[in-house]
Design an enzyme around this catalytic site. Structure first.
Site, mmCIF file in Angstrom:
data_model
loop_
_atom_site.group_PDB
_atom_site.id
_atom_site.type_symbol
_atom_site.label_atom_id
_atom_site.label_comp_id
_atom_site.label_asym_id
_atom_site.label_seq_id
_atom_site.Cartn_x
_atom_site.Cartn_y
_atom_site.Cartn_z
ATOM 1 C CG ASP A 151 13.330 45.334 6.593
ATOM 2 O OD1 ASP A 151 12.062 45.174 5.869
ATOM 3 O OD2 ASP A 151 14.009 46.152 6.696
ATOM 4 C CG HIS A 178 11.222 43.382 2.773
ATOM 5 N ND1 HIS A 178 11.898 44.797 3.039
ATOM 6 C CD2 HIS A 178 11.174 43.227 1.506
ATOM 7 C CE1 HIS A 178 12.150 45.110 1.524
ATOM 8 N NE2 HIS A 178 11.580 44.312 1.108
ATOM 9 C CG HIS A 231 8.111 48.140 4.676
ATOM 10 N ND1 HIS A 231 7.869 47.065 3.995
ATOM 11 C CD2 HIS A 231 9.578 48.083 5.110
ATOM 12 C CE1 HIS A 231 9.071 46.426 3.860
ATOM 13 N NE2 HIS A 231 10.061 46.958 4.384
ATOM 14 C CG ASN A 278 12.381 47.844 -1.432
ATOM 15 O OD1 ASN A 278 11.386 47.579 -2.013
ATOM 16 N ND2 ASN A 278 13.282 46.879 -1.209
ATOM 17 C CG ASP A 305 11.792 50.795 6.246
ATOM 18 O OD1 ASP A 305 13.070 50.604 6.789
ATOM 19 O OD2 ASP A 305 11.484 50.677 5.018
ATOM 20 N N GLY A 324 15.924 53.966 0.966
ATOM 21 C CA GLY A 324 15.670 54.226 2.448
ATOM 22 C C GLY A 324 15.523 55.661 2.858
#
Ligand code: DOR
Ligand code: ZN
Length: 431
Positions: A151, A178, A231, A278, A305, A324
């Site tokens: 990730d 990811h 995600h 992201n 996340d 992030g």
């Protein structure tokens, strides 16, 4: 023998309030007006009890970036957010691509004792996508790693992804991808669309996610391995997941973050890098598709996340800022707002997406269990009527990069119990 009596709580928000008696870390009795016999009591009047939450996607930054988060500060944030288990991503410095670092993270988490910290192992050495890491050694270590992910980066080489999925079968592990085709996102700064174009930011097209998810579902079908998609951010990915789950024999699960359930690329107009993440925040149509997918199971669970960043990495120009945002302490409130108040999930549904499914995906036998006698006392206690204003500097994380700063949220975790130990909300204990 340790005992705790939780007074006047409503399991899953259903029925009349009951008491829950916890003995030696186990729910030993549930019913109205249980005898207190001088034991410690936790006042839970008006609260909803849910199984403690499990986060499949947390960045704890230790080792390496203790100026953003530590295992201790992140554990505290997790406990305050209602979590009893978190999976700490491998993009630490040095990378968690070997048993030594995985065991270090696991032991630190155990020593702190606020939440079960399960290290995620890197799929490739140094996250560089070129050479498989020693998955078997990490799985056999004291940390018993069962989730592997690069990730932050995509495992973009299909042969490496195929091999990782093949190994996952023997290791009883899951490969968390990811999903981002790097050749489609070179230089990308925001969701590819009108807003990014107007601001002159290079776009991150949803197809960069969707193509990898489709490819990996086919690889997982071929390899028989277990795939988890991190995600999910686009309506198109939801369509691919529906196809893989309904039409093909693929063992795939998926997560969505609270921020992708709530926020859109409209946030770009502020040009505040706190909104840089992201995959990027997308459109209202994507948000709508993600919510319905979480409601009907096309997306299995919520994962935060949680991505703390030091001030110098966020308080800068958009293009320089790291992607992030914090998530652990606000996740439940955002899920209540976007799913429960919206009528898409009841409290049982919230328990399913925050506790039960993530525990199942990660193979945790003692988390995400029903609130029943004989089960481990892992609990999140929620005040459903709370209204609170988020203040980044008041959150337990070392970093303060929350996109919800100053926002009033509804519902709040006010207590957390890990195997009978109160890890948040100690002020409610008497006796
Ligand atoms: O926004 C993000 N932040 N996405 C990722 O994939 C990595 C993460 C981080 O490590 O900061
Ligand atoms: Zn990621």
């Amino acid at each position: 023998m340790t005992a705790l009596l939780i007074k006047g709580v409503r399991p899953y928000g259903e029925g009349d309030p009951v008491d829950m008696l916890v003995r030696d870390g186990v729910l030993s009795e549930i019913g109205p007006n249980l005898a207190a016999d001088g034991m410690r009591m936790l006042d839970a009047a008006g609260l909803v009890a849910l199984p403690g939450f499990v986060d499949l996607h947390t960045h704890l930054r230790e080792p390496g970036r203790e100026d953003a988060e530590t295992i201790e500060s992140g554990s505290r944030a997790a406990a305050l957010g209602g979590y009893t288990a978190v999976f700490a991503m491998a993009n630490t410095d040095p990378v968690t691509d070997n048993a030594v670092i995985a065991e270090h993270v696991w032991r630190r988490g155990q020593a702190i004792g606020l939440v079960d910290v399960h290290p995620v192992g890197a799929v490739t050495v140094g996250l560089d996508g070129a050479k498989l890491a020693e998955l078997g050694t990490m799985a056999a270590s004291a940390a018993a790693v069962r989730m592997f992910s690069d990730d932050g980066y995509c495992v973009d080489d299909p042969l490496i992804m195929r091999r990782a999925l093949e190994y996952s079968v023997a290791l009883d592990a899951v490969i968390a991808q990811h999903a981002e085709e790097p050749r489609l996102t070179a230089g990308a700064q925001a969701h590819e669309g009108e807003r990014a174009a107007r601001l002159g930011l290079a776009g991150w097209p949803p197809s960069a996610e969707e193509t990898i998810v489709a490819r990996d579902c086919l690889l997982a079908e071929h390899a028989g391995g277990r795939l988890h998609i991190c995600h999910v951010s686009s309506a198109g990915t939801v369509e691919v997941l529906r196809w893989a789950k309904d039409r093909r024999d693929v063992w795939v699960s998926a997560e969505v973050t609270p921020h992708h359930l709530l926020l859109t690329d409209e946030r770009l107009t502020s040009y505040d890098p706190v909104n840089k993440v992201n995959p990027p925040l997308r459109t209202a149509a994507d948000v709508k598709a993600l919510r319905s997918a979480l409601a009907d199971g096309a997306i299995d669970c919520v994962a935060t996340d949680h991505a703390p960043h030091a001030p110098q990495d966020k308080d800068c120009e958009w293009s320089q800022a790291k992607p992030g945002m914090l998530g652990l302490q606000t996740a439940l409130s955002i899920v209540v707002e976007t799913m429960q108040v919206a009528g898409l999930l009841d409290w049982r549904g919230v328990a399913r997406v925050m506790s039960e499914r993530p525990a199942e995906i990660a193979g945790l036998a003692d988390h995400g269990r029903p609130l029943e006698v004989g089960e481990p006392a892992n609990l999140a206690l929620v005040d459903p009527d709370a209204r609170w204003t988020v203040r980044g500097e008041q959150l337990a994380s070392v970093a303060g990069n929350t996109p919800y700063d100053g926002m009033e949220l509804m519902a709040r975790v006010v207590g957390t119990v890990l195997r009978g130990r109160v890890t948040a909300g100690q002020e409610r204990i008497a006796g």
